[in-house]
Design a protein around this motif. Structure first.
Motif, mmCIF file in Angstrom:
data_model
loop_
_atom_site.group_PDB
_atom_site.id
_atom_site.type_symbol
_atom_site.label_atom_id
_atom_site.label_comp_id
_atom_site.label_asym_id
_atom_site.label_seq_id
_atom_site.Cartn_x
_atom_site.Cartn_y
_atom_site.Cartn_z
ATOM 1 N N UNK A 196 5.325 -1.608 -8.127
ATOM 2 C CA UNK A 196 5.996 -1.383 -6.956
ATOM 3 C C UNK A 196 5.309 -1.511 -5.579
ATOM 4 N N UNK A 197 4.011 -1.153 -5.779
ATOM 5 C CA UNK A 197 3.294 -1.299 -4.370
ATOM 6 C C UNK A 197 3.233 -2.978 -4.174
ATOM 7 N N UNK A 198 3.243 -3.814 -5.024
ATOM 8 C CA UNK A 198 2.763 -5.021 -4.808
ATOM 9 C C UNK A 198 4.232 -5.616 -4.266
ATOM 10 N N UNK A 199 5.434 -5.130 -4.813
ATOM 11 C CA UNK A 199 6.488 -5.579 -4.424
ATOM 12 C C UNK A 199 6.933 -5.083 -3.058
ATOM 13 N N UNK A 200 6.282 -3.824 -2.563
ATOM 14 C CA UNK A 200 6.720 -3.373 -1.282
ATOM 15 C C UNK A 200 6.040 -4.123 -0.348
ATOM 16 N N UNK A 201 4.684 -4.502 -0.638
ATOM 17 C CA UNK A 201 4.081 -5.207 0.125
ATOM 18 C C UNK A 201 4.016 -6.545 0.328
ATOM 19 N N UNK B 122 9.645 -8.710 3.429
ATOM 20 C CA UNK B 122 10.108 -8.008 4.653
ATOM 21 C C UNK B 122 11.317 -8.171 5.305
ATOM 22 N N UNK B 123 11.820 -9.558 5.009
ATOM 23 C CA UNK B 123 13.092 -9.652 5.742
ATOM 24 C C UNK B 123 14.224 -8.750 4.904
#
Length: 57
Positions: free
Chosen positions: A28-33, A38-39
């Protein structure tokens, strides 16, 4: 239970469950950042205001 005792199954579930939750949190953290997300996140943050003409009457 096929030779497994309750304590053995509990220990297995606790240890692998912990690894599973850690892996999911990292995912989840990797997907978020991830730079390509971003778009999508900007669109989700601003889409709620797209069809608004003003406050509810």
């Amino acid at each position: 239970m096929n030779g497994f005792e309750h304590d053995t199954l509990v220990a297995f579930a606790k240890s692998w469950g912990l690894f599973y939750l850690i892996a999911m949190a990292i995912g989840v953290i990797v997907y978020t950042f991830w730079p390509g997300s971003k778009k999508r996140f900007d669109h989700a943050a601003n889409s709620i205001m797209d069809d608004e003409n003003g406050p509810w009457a």
